[in-house]
Motif scaffolding. Structure first.
Motif, PDB file in Angstrom:
ATOM      1  N   ILE A   4       1.289  -1.352  -0.155  1.00  0.00           N
ATOM      2  CA  ILE A   4      -0.086  -0.045   0.544  1.00  0.00           C
ATOM      3  C   ILE A   4       1.106   0.992  -0.177  1.00  0.00           C
ATOM      4  N   LEU A   6       1.078   4.989   0.347  1.00  0.00           N
ATOM      5  CA  LEU A   6       0.261   6.616   0.800  1.00  0.00           C
ATOM      6  C   LEU A   6       1.221   7.970   0.736  1.00  0.00           C
ATOM      7  N   THR A 106      -9.125   6.950   3.498  1.00  0.00           N
ATOM      8  CA  THR A 106      -7.451   6.789   4.394  1.00  0.00           C
ATOM      9  C   THR A 106      -7.633   8.249   4.819  1.00  0.00           C
ATOM     10  N   TYR A 109      -9.238   7.711   7.284  1.00  0.00           N
ATOM     11  CA  TYR A 109      -8.084   7.164   8.799  1.00  0.00           C
ATOM     12  C   TYR A 109      -7.664   7.667   9.111  1.00  0.00           C
ATOM     13  N   GLU A 131      -5.153  -1.337   5.697  1.00  0.00           N
ATOM     14  CA  GLU A 131      -4.861   0.565   5.247  1.00  0.00           C
ATOM     15  C   GLU A 131      -5.302   1.099   6.453  1.00  0.00           C
ATOM     16  N   LEU A 135      -1.189   3.341   8.211  1.00  0.00           N
ATOM     17  CA  LEU A 135      -1.212   4.305   9.185  1.00  0.00           C
ATOM     18  C   LEU A 135      -1.300   4.399  10.780  1.00  0.00           C
TER      19      LEU A 135
END
Length: 214
Positions: A4, A6, A106, A109, A131, A135
Motif C-alpha cells: 500500500i 500512502l 484513507t 483513517y 489500510e 497508518l
C-alpha cells in the motif's frame, strides 16, 4: 496489499482535518460499513459515549447509495450529524461525522485514533485491514473476515488486530483504546510493523517473472 502506497501529503492533510474536527476529543472511525451494520455501530457508539461523552464517530458507509439512509438513521437516533460532502463545520456538539464522499477513506483513517473495519459485523467478509494498519492505528474487526482470511491470520499472530463479536464488545474495546494512549500506540505500532515487514511482494514477484521469461 502489503505494498500500500500512502501519499506524502496524507499526514499533513489529516492533521488539518483533525484540528477542524477537534484535536483534543477522542475520535474513532467505522469504515466501509454495510446494511445492518450501521445500527450495531451506533449502538456501540451509544455505549462509548457513556464513557467518553465528547467522543466523535467518523462513519463511512461502503456504498454511496446508502449515504442518505445512514444520515437519516443517525438523525433518527438523535445524533448531531455533519456530512463531509456539505463542508459544514463540525463543532464540539457534533457527534457523527458522516464520510459521504468518494476516495477519501484513507484521509479519514488518518484523522482517527482507533479504526473499526466494517463488513465484518455482518456476513460480508470484511474489508482491507492493512489500510489503517499502515497508518499505525489500532485495528478492530468483527468476526466475518473471510475475504481477508490470510491477512487476518497474520495480524492475529502479530497481535496487530482486535476481534470483536458484536456491538457490546466493539464498544468495550474501542472505549478501552480511547482511554489509553499507550495501549493505542502498542497496537498501532505492531500493526504498522507488520505492514512494513511484508512490503516488497510486488517487486519480488516481478523478479521471479522476469527470471522465468528469460
Amino acid at each position: 496489499k502489503f505494498d500500500i502506497n500512502l501519499p506524502a501529503s496524507l499526514r499533513e492533510r489529516a492533521e488539518v482535518l483533525r484540528r477542524e474536527l477537534g484535536a483534543d476529543r477522542p475520535v474513532w472511525i467505522a469504515a466501509s460499513t454495510h446494511e445492518g451494520e450501521d445500527e450495531q455501530v451506533l449502538r456501540a457508539f451509544e455505549l462509548i459515549r457513556q464513557r467518553q461523552p465528547q467522543s466523535l464517530l467518523i462513519l463511512v458507509p461502503r456504498h454511496p447509495e446508502r449515504f442518505e439512509r445512514v444520515a437519516a438513521l443517525c438523525q433518527k437516533q438523535g445524533l448531531v450529524t455533519v456530512r463531509r460532502s456539505r463542508n459544514d463545520a463540525c463543532g464540539i456538539d457534533c457527534q457523527v461525522y458522516l464520510g459521504d464522499t468518494l476516495g477519501e477513506l484513507t484521509l479519514l483513517y488518518g484523522v482517527a485514533d482507533v479504526a473499526f473495519v466494517g463488513g465484518s459485523l455482518v456476513a460480508t467478509g470484511g474489508h482491507n485491514l492493512l489500510e489503517p494498519a499502515a497508518l499505525g492505528l489500532p485495528v478492530v474487526t468483527g468476526p466475518h473476515v473471510f475475504n481477508f482470511e490470510e491477512i487476518h491470520r497474520l495480524m492475529v499472530e502479530a497481535q496487530a488486530v482486535i476481534d470483536v463479536a458484536d456491538a457490546d464488545s466493539l464498544a468495550n474495546e474501542v472505549s478501552t483504546l480511547l482511554d489509553d494512549s499507550a495501549l493505542r500506540s502498542q497496537w498501532g505500532e505492531r500493526a504498522q510493523s507488520l505492514v512494513e515487514k511484508n512490503r516488497g511482494a510486488l517487486a519480488r514477484l516481478q523478479t521471479i517473472i522476469a527470471r522465468a521469461l528469460q
